[in-house]
Write a protein that holds these residues in place. Structure first.
Motif, PDB file in Angstrom:
ATOM      1  N   ILE A   1       0.838  -1.197   0.000  1.00 18.72           N
ATOM      2  CA  ILE A   1       0.000   0.000   0.000  1.00 18.72           C
ATOM      3  C   ILE A   1       0.876   1.251   0.000  1.00 18.72           C
ATOM      4  CG2 ILE A   1      -1.671   1.353   1.329  1.00 18.72           C
ATOM      5  CD1 ILE A   1      -2.888  -1.230   2.308  1.00 18.72           C
ATOM      6  N   THR A   2       0.633   2.117  -0.974  1.00 20.99           N
ATOM      7  CA  THR A   2       1.356   3.389  -1.068  1.00 20.99           C
ATOM      8  C   THR A   2       0.438   4.590  -0.881  1.00 20.99           C
ATOM      9  OG1 THR A   2       1.036   3.626  -3.462  1.00 20.99           O
ATOM     10  CG2 THR A   2       2.937   2.322  -2.722  1.00 20.99           C
ATOM     11  N   GLY A   3      -0.867   4.368  -0.880  1.00 14.92           N
ATOM     12  CA  GLY A   3      -1.807   5.470  -0.745  1.00 14.92           C
ATOM     13  C   GLY A   3      -3.211   4.945  -0.546  1.00 14.92           C
ATOM     14  N   ALA A   4      -4.152   5.864  -0.464  1.00 16.68           N
ATOM     15  CA  ALA A   4      -5.563   5.500  -0.313  1.00 16.68           C
ATOM     16  C   ALA A   4      -6.419   6.532  -1.028  1.00 16.68           C
ATOM     17  CB  ALA A   4      -5.954   5.415   1.160  1.00 16.68           C
ATOM     18  N   HIS A   5      -7.554   6.060  -1.517  1.00 15.75           N
ATOM     19  CA  HIS A   5      -8.517   6.935  -2.183  1.00 15.75           C
ATOM     20  C   HIS A   5      -9.823   6.876  -1.398  1.00 15.75           C
ATOM     21  CE1 HIS A   5     -11.562   8.140  -5.206  1.00 15.75           C
ATOM     22  NE2 HIS A   5     -10.612   8.946  -5.628  1.00 15.75           N
ATOM     23  N   ARG A   6     -10.392   8.062  -1.153  1.00 12.43           N
ATOM     24  CA  ARG A   6     -11.633   8.135  -0.378  1.00 12.43           C
ATOM     25  C   ARG A   6     -12.765   8.656  -1.249  1.00 12.43           C
ATOM     26  NH1 ARG A   6      -8.416  12.153   3.232  1.00 12.43           N
ATOM     27  NH2 ARG A   6      -7.539  12.335   1.147  1.00 12.43           N
ATOM     28  N   THR A   7     -13.900   7.962  -1.216  1.00 17.11           N
ATOM     29  CA  THR A   7     -15.130   8.447  -1.837  1.00 17.11           C
ATOM     30  C   THR A   7     -16.156   8.575  -0.722  1.00 17.11           C
ATOM     31  OG1 THR A   7     -14.642   7.262  -3.906  1.00 17.11           O
ATOM     32  CG2 THR A   7     -16.906   8.030  -3.573  1.00 17.11           C
ATOM     33  N   TRP A   8     -16.461   9.808  -0.326  1.00 14.37           N
ATOM     34  CA  TRP A   8     -17.420  10.010   0.753  1.00 14.37           C
ATOM     35  C   TRP A   8     -18.837   9.783   0.236  1.00 14.37           C
ATOM     36  CZ3 TRP A   8     -12.882  12.912   0.735  1.00 14.37           C
ATOM     37  CH2 TRP A   8     -12.124  12.849   1.911  1.00 14.37           C
ATOM     38  N   LEU A   9     -19.673   9.150   1.054  1.00 12.79           N
ATOM     39  CA  LEU A   9     -20.999   8.711   0.633  1.00 12.79           C
ATOM     40  C   LEU A   9     -22.096   9.331   1.494  1.00 12.79           C
ATOM     41  CD1 LEU A   9     -20.154   4.917   0.212  1.00 12.79           C
ATOM     42  CD2 LEU A   9     -20.185   6.679  -1.579  1.00 12.79           C
ATOM     43  N   ASP A  10     -23.247   9.507   0.879  1.00  9.85           N
ATOM     44  CA  ASP A  10     -24.432  10.020   1.575  1.00  9.85           C
ATOM     45  C   ASP A  10     -25.281   8.834   2.006  1.00  9.85           C
ATOM     46  OD1 ASP A  10     -26.840  11.103   2.380  1.00  9.85           O
ATOM     47  OD2 ASP A  10     -26.952  12.564   0.760  1.00  9.85           O
ATOM     48  N   PRO A  11     -25.422   8.562   3.306  1.00  2.00           N
ATOM     49  CA  PRO A  11     -26.185   7.381   3.738  1.00  2.00           C
ATOM     50  C   PRO A  11     -27.668   7.470   3.426  1.00  2.00           C
ATOM     51  CG  PRO A  11     -25.569   8.743   5.625  1.00  2.00           C
ATOM     52  CD  PRO A  11     -24.853   9.316   4.440  1.00  2.00           C
ATOM     53  N   GLN A  12     -28.173   8.680   3.204  1.00  2.00           N
ATOM     54  CA  GLN A  12     -29.591   8.831   2.891  1.00  2.00           C
ATOM     55  C   GLN A  12     -29.890   8.471   1.436  1.00  2.00           C
ATOM     56  OE1 GLN A  12     -31.669   9.452   5.403  1.00  2.00           O
ATOM     57  NE2 GLN A  12     -29.845   9.548   6.725  1.00  2.00           N
ATOM     58  N   ARG A  13     -29.038   8.924   0.536  1.00  4.93           N
ATOM     59  CA  ARG A  13     -29.283   8.706  -0.899  1.00  4.93           C
ATOM     60  C   ARG A  13     -28.533   7.505  -1.458  1.00  4.93           C
ATOM     61  NH1 ARG A  13     -27.467  12.233  -4.351  1.00  4.93           N
ATOM     62  NH2 ARG A  13     -25.762  12.943  -2.998  1.00  4.93           N
ATOM     63  N   GLY A  14     -27.553   6.996  -0.710  1.00  8.40           N
ATOM     64  CA  GLY A  14     -26.755   5.884  -1.219  1.00  8.40           C
ATOM     65  C   GLY A  14     -25.908   6.283  -2.408  1.00  8.40           C
ATOM     66  N   ASP A  15     -25.553   7.559  -2.490  1.00  2.65           N
ATOM     67  CA  ASP A  15     -24.750   8.076  -3.591  1.00  2.65           C
ATOM     68  C   ASP A  15     -23.582   8.861  -2.994  1.00  2.65           C
ATOM     69  OD1 ASP A  15     -23.899   8.733  -6.137  1.00  2.65           O
ATOM     70  OD2 ASP A  15     -25.889   9.349  -6.826  1.00  2.65           O
ATOM     71  N   LYS A  16     -22.782   9.496  -3.859  1.00  2.00           N
ATOM     72  CA  LYS A  16     -21.695  10.321  -3.346  1.00  2.00           C
ATOM     73  C   LYS A  16     -22.255  11.419  -2.439  1.00  2.00           C
ATOM     74  CE  LYS A  16     -19.867  11.291  -7.353  1.00  2.00           C
ATOM     75  NZ  LYS A  16     -20.608  10.376  -8.248  1.00  2.00           N
ATOM     76  N   ALA A  17     -21.498  11.755  -1.407  1.00  2.00           N
ATOM     77  CA  ALA A  17     -21.923  12.783  -0.472  1.00  2.00           C
ATOM     78  C   ALA A  17     -21.978  14.142  -1.159  1.00  2.00           C
ATOM     79  CB  ALA A  17     -20.962  12.828   0.723  1.00  2.00           C
TER      80      ALA A  17
END
Length: 346
Positions: free
Chosen positions: A191-207
């Protein structure tokens, strides 16, 4: 140091933005009213832009990394380029550059039981991934299903974090959102890095955030990998793009480079003989395609470009359906790879 003091120091640096860049980002160069460099760690390249003069679009000293979406000010540049961990050290370095007197020292902070990793570092990325959990039964699985991605075999490099920190900018409070965490690894799987995709728990889509996707760590040449690299593999920009094609080619090793610039620079395994390039239909995707084809051919690797009908392969999957994606992929890959990698229609 108070937020006001930090803001004043950043403003002072901004008034000498070009001098700061020439000193701490010496691998870059001036382009008009911007300083252009690879990243805040002074990597050669052209994806990060530092504003050199105040304008209606922003203050001098503010930067944006087009490859990762990260942004900040010249205090962040000093921290990253010098490899500093404690903010007090960043302040000391900045004051030294500006020739300011040293402030009265604050009382020494209480020591933590475990030292924290520098923000955005490789170690911080590894810790974030270790703190996350498998995606089965989580919001990540729901998010991917909503995007038509249901076959999740071989996705161990994806995890779920229920409360991942998000800070809009240096003047805003830290928020927490659920997030899909993707491990960025090198050719050896480290592992050299990480990618984050924040999510909206209400819509089940990207925040609903200005930058719902951000990467951290050492990204250049590395990628989010699905399957072990061999003689044949596919490479694309986004995680959802790659996983969409993987719905019809589930056994083909693939990687997501996370941006067009990083796709163009991805490293090849020694065993690779044929590379399928999953192109996004935009100018950045065209540039990445051309660069990657040229690099692959120079290395003796056959490069074959696969194109979507719409903007990208996830849009094809969601709009046209799985059967249409399977049909259009079948005619773009070699017949030997159809037999070897393509999933049969149900």
């Amino acid at each position: 140091m108070s937020r006001h003091d930090a803001s004043d120091l950043a403003h002072r640096l901004g008034r000498q933005a070009e001098a700061v860049c020439r000193h701490y980002l010496s691998a870059g160069r001036r382009q008009g009213n911007y300083w252009q460099v690879g990243d805040a760690r002074n990597t050669p390249g052209r994806s990060m832009f530092v504003r050199l003069k105040d304008s209606p679009k922003g203050l001098a000293g503010k930067f944006t990394d087009a490859a990762t979406g990260e942004h900040g000010d010249l205090l962040d540049v000093i921290r990253e380029s010098c490899g500093l961990v404690d903010f007090t050290d960043v302040v000391e370095e900045a004051r030294g550059f500006l020739g300011l007197p040293h402030p009265e020292p604050d009382p020494p902070p209480r020591k933590r039981a475990t030292a924290s990793a520098p923000s955005g570092s490789v170690e911080a990325a590894r810790r974030l991934f270790d703190m996350s959990q498998p995606i089965t039964g989580t919001l990540v699985q729901s998010y991917l299903r909503k995007r038509g991605i249901t076959d999740l075999r071989g996705t161990g490099n994806l995890r779920f974090h229920p409360r991942c920190y998000y800070r809009p900018d240096e003047h805003s409070p830290t928020e927490t959102w659920p997030a899909m965490i993707a491990a960025v690894t090198d050719l050896a799987g480290k592992i050299t890095g990480a990618h984050r995709t924040w999510l909206d728990p209400q819509r089940g889509d990207k925040a609903p955030l200005d930058t719902p996707r951000r990467a951290m760590g050492d990204l250049l040449g590395h990628a989010v990998r699905f399957g072990a690299g061999g003689e044949v593999m596919a490479a694309g920009e986004g995680i959802e793009t790659v996983l969409s094609v993987r719905q019809v080619l589930p056994d083909m090793p693939m990687l997501a480079a996370l941006s067009a610039a990083h796709l163009a620079a991805v490293l090849f395994p020694d065993t690779l003989r044929r590379l399928y390039i999953l192109r996004d239909d935009d100018p950045a995707g065209d540039g990445a395609r051309d660069s990657l084809v040229e690099r692959a051919n120079a290395a003796g690797i056959e490069a074959i470009v696969i194109s979507p009908r719409l903007g990208d392969f996830n849009e094809d999957l969601r709009t046209l359906g799985l059967d249409a994606l399977r049909s259009q992929t079948r005619v773009q890959i070699g017949p030997q790879d159809v037999a070897r990698f393509m999933a049969l229609a149900a």
